[in-house]
Design a protein around this motif. Structure first.
Motif, mmCIF file in Angstrom:
data_model
loop_
_atom_site.group_PDB
_atom_site.id
_atom_site.type_symbol
_atom_site.label_atom_id
_atom_site.label_comp_id
_atom_site.label_asym_id
_atom_site.label_seq_id
_atom_site.Cartn_x
_atom_site.Cartn_y
_atom_site.Cartn_z
ATOM 1 N N LEU A 28 0.362 1.076 10.673
ATOM 2 C CA LEU A 28 0.953 2.314 11.004
ATOM 3 C C LEU A 28 0.347 3.312 9.850
ATOM 4 O O LEU A 28 0.137 4.486 10.447
ATOM 5 C CB LEU A 28 2.621 2.110 11.154
ATOM 6 C CG LEU A 28 3.330 3.422 11.394
ATOM 7 C CD1 LEU A 28 2.722 4.026 12.706
ATOM 8 C CD2 LEU A 28 4.663 3.175 11.317
ATOM 9 N N LEU A 29 0.854 3.095 8.558
ATOM 10 C CA LEU A 29 0.400 4.066 7.605
ATOM 11 C C LEU A 29 -0.983 4.242 7.798
ATOM 12 O O LEU A 29 -1.726 5.638 7.627
ATOM 13 C CB LEU A 29 0.698 3.312 6.109
ATOM 14 C CG LEU A 29 2.210 3.252 5.722
ATOM 15 C CD1 LEU A 29 2.218 2.371 4.580
ATOM 16 C CD2 LEU A 29 2.446 4.600 5.613
ATOM 17 N N ASN A 30 -1.828 3.585 7.914
ATOM 18 C CA ASN A 30 -3.221 3.967 8.281
ATOM 19 C C ASN A 30 -3.446 4.697 9.236
ATOM 20 O O ASN A 30 -4.392 5.629 9.075
ATOM 21 C CB ASN A 30 -4.325 2.735 8.328
ATOM 22 C CG ASN A 30 -5.619 2.699 8.415
ATOM 23 O OD1 ASN A 30 -6.365 3.755 8.447
ATOM 24 N ND2 ASN A 30 -6.262 1.738 7.452
ATOM 25 N N ILE A 31 -2.888 4.466 10.472
ATOM 26 C CA ILE A 31 -3.003 5.364 11.734
ATOM 27 C C ILE A 31 -2.661 6.898 11.272
ATOM 28 O O ILE A 31 -3.175 7.849 11.675
ATOM 29 C CB ILE A 31 -2.128 4.978 12.695
ATOM 30 C CG1 ILE A 31 -2.802 3.590 13.192
ATOM 31 C CG2 ILE A 31 -1.907 5.953 13.958
ATOM 32 C CD1 ILE A 31 -2.088 2.886 14.341
ATOM 33 N N CYS A 32 -1.549 6.935 10.343
ATOM 34 C CA CYS A 32 -1.083 8.208 9.985
ATOM 35 C C CYS A 32 -1.554 8.914 8.806
ATOM 36 O O CYS A 32 -1.151 9.965 8.304
ATOM 37 C CB CYS A 32 0.435 8.198 9.509
ATOM 38 S SG CYS A 32 1.546 7.667 10.817
ATOM 39 N N GLY A 33 -2.742 8.384 8.495
ATOM 40 C CA GLY A 33 -3.774 8.887 7.327
ATOM 41 C C GLY A 33 -3.399 8.549 5.872
ATOM 42 O O GLY A 33 -3.698 8.921 4.857
ATOM 43 N N PHE A 34 -2.665 7.271 5.739
ATOM 44 C CA PHE A 34 -2.378 6.821 4.578
ATOM 45 C C PHE A 34 -3.180 5.548 4.034
ATOM 46 O O PHE A 34 -3.559 4.866 5.159
ATOM 47 C CB PHE A 34 -0.889 6.440 4.260
ATOM 48 C CG PHE A 34 -0.027 7.678 4.167
ATOM 49 C CD1 PHE A 34 0.429 8.166 3.123
ATOM 50 C CD2 PHE A 34 0.375 8.274 5.401
ATOM 51 C CE1 PHE A 34 1.056 9.395 3.005
ATOM 52 C CE2 PHE A 34 1.114 9.415 5.305
ATOM 53 C CZ PHE A 34 1.421 9.943 3.945
ATOM 54 N N GLU A 35 -3.308 5.222 2.777
ATOM 55 C CA GLU A 35 -3.698 3.789 2.459
ATOM 56 C C GLU A 35 -2.922 3.059 1.666
ATOM 57 O O GLU A 35 -2.215 3.556 0.781
ATOM 58 C CB GLU A 35 -5.208 4.188 1.627
ATOM 59 C CG GLU A 35 -5.151 4.760 0.578
ATOM 60 C CD GLU A 35 -6.501 4.732 -0.038
ATOM 61 O OE1 GLU A 35 -7.401 3.908 0.138
ATOM 62 O OE2 GLU A 35 -6.934 5.789 -1.035
ATOM 63 N N VAL A 36 -2.721 1.791 1.976
ATOM 64 C CA VAL A 36 -1.747 0.896 1.403
ATOM 65 C C VAL A 36 -2.234 0.731 -0.229
ATOM 66 O O VAL A 36 -3.467 0.351 -0.367
ATOM 67 C CB VAL A 36 -1.427 -0.286 2.001
ATOM 68 C CG1 VAL A 36 -0.548 -1.047 1.330
ATOM 69 C CG2 VAL A 36 -0.815 0.205 3.423
ATOM 70 N N THR A 101 6.641 -0.947 -0.044
ATOM 71 C CA THR A 101 5.149 -0.481 0.104
ATOM 72 C C THR A 101 4.700 0.638 -0.395
ATOM 73 O O THR A 101 5.691 1.747 -0.341
ATOM 74 C CB THR A 101 4.941 -0.456 1.468
ATOM 75 O OG1 THR A 101 5.052 -1.701 2.329
ATOM 76 C CG2 THR A 101 3.240 0.080 1.866
ATOM 77 N N ILE A 102 3.734 0.744 -1.196
ATOM 78 C CA ILE A 102 3.262 1.937 -2.167
ATOM 79 C C ILE A 102 1.927 2.697 -1.364
ATOM 80 O O ILE A 102 1.021 1.880 -1.114
ATOM 81 C CB ILE A 102 3.031 1.723 -3.337
ATOM 82 C CG1 ILE A 102 4.442 1.345 -3.913
ATOM 83 C CG2 ILE A 102 2.684 3.067 -4.200
ATOM 84 C CD1 ILE A 102 4.401 0.711 -5.216
ATOM 85 N N ALA A 103 2.120 3.618 -0.912
ATOM 86 C CA ALA A 103 0.737 4.070 -0.116
ATOM 87 C C ALA A 103 0.573 5.499 -0.532
ATOM 88 O O ALA A 103 1.381 6.244 -1.210
ATOM 89 C CB ALA A 103 1.147 4.221 1.450
ATOM 90 N N ARG A 104 -0.627 6.080 -0.359
ATOM 91 C CA ARG A 104 -1.113 7.252 -0.815
ATOM 92 C C ARG A 104 -1.922 7.710 0.208
ATOM 93 O O ARG A 104 -2.600 7.215 1.441
ATOM 94 C CB ARG A 104 -1.897 7.469 -2.199
ATOM 95 C CG ARG A 104 -3.188 6.668 -2.031
ATOM 96 C CD ARG A 104 -4.020 6.953 -3.149
ATOM 97 N NE ARG A 104 -4.945 6.067 -3.221
ATOM 98 C CZ ARG A 104 -5.478 5.174 -4.535
ATOM 99 N NH1 ARG A 104 -4.855 5.446 -5.509
ATOM 100 N NH2 ARG A 104 -6.506 4.361 -4.295
ATOM 101 N N LYS A 105 -1.956 9.288 0.499
ATOM 102 C CA LYS A 105 -2.537 10.019 1.370
ATOM 103 C C LYS A 105 -4.241 9.805 1.010
ATOM 104 O O LYS A 105 -4.513 9.761 0.191
ATOM 105 C CB LYS A 105 -2.343 11.612 1.422
ATOM 106 C CG LYS A 105 -2.812 12.280 2.463
ATOM 107 C CD LYS A 105 -1.873 12.121 3.660
ATOM 108 C CE LYS A 105 -2.317 13.202 4.746
ATOM 109 N NZ LYS A 105 -1.944 12.791 5.818
ATOM 110 N N LYS A 106 -4.975 9.490 2.159
ATOM 111 C CA LYS A 106 -6.298 9.123 2.009
ATOM 112 C C LYS A 106 -7.064 10.761 1.867
ATOM 113 O O LYS A 106 -6.602 11.755 1.950
ATOM 114 C CB LYS A 106 -6.651 8.792 3.442
ATOM 115 C CG LYS A 106 -6.345 7.235 3.879
ATOM 116 C CD LYS A 106 -7.102 6.892 5.364
ATOM 117 C CE LYS A 106 -6.537 5.684 5.567
ATOM 118 N NZ LYS A 106 -7.131 5.291 6.996
#
Length: 107
Positions: A28-36, A101-106
């Motif tokens: 879901l995060l990947n679809i929304c433009g984030f990388e885990v 989960t820690i994610a950042r904007k791609k």
């Protein structure tokens, strides 16, 4: 899986409309433009406490049950037991009911 039928202590409607695995949340995060960046399980003894309380509180026609006296968020023995259970699970490579989960904007 252990506490079906709404007995799981971490299920709070309407805040918890979805339960995510590491994989599903990462997708879901990947679809929304984030990388885990990192995902890991957290200790969650209170969830076990509330689950067992719900399970043992199903006894009908009793004003107070063992659950009301033992499985509470103010019982240090109960919380210690379930903290140890989660900690042992993590040491054995299992996940717990809570995750971070820690994610950042791609870029």
């Amino acid at each position: 899986k252990i506490f079906p039928g709404g007995l799981w202590g971490a299920y709070y409607f309407p805040r918890h409309l979805n339960f995510f695995s590491f994989k599903s949340l990462g997708k879901l995060l990947n679809i929304c433009g984030f990388e885990v960046c990192k995902q890991f399980s957290l200790l969650a003894p209170i969830n076990w406490t509330f689950s067992f309380h719900a399970y043992f509180s199903r006894v009908k026609n009793q004003k107070e049950t063992v659950a009301d006296r033992f499985f509470t968020d103010s019982n240090p023995l109960c919380l210690t037991i379930f903290t140890a259970l989660d900690a042992i699970s993590l040491l054995l490579g299992f996940t717990t009911s809570n995750q971070k989960t820690i994610a950042r904007k791609k870029n």
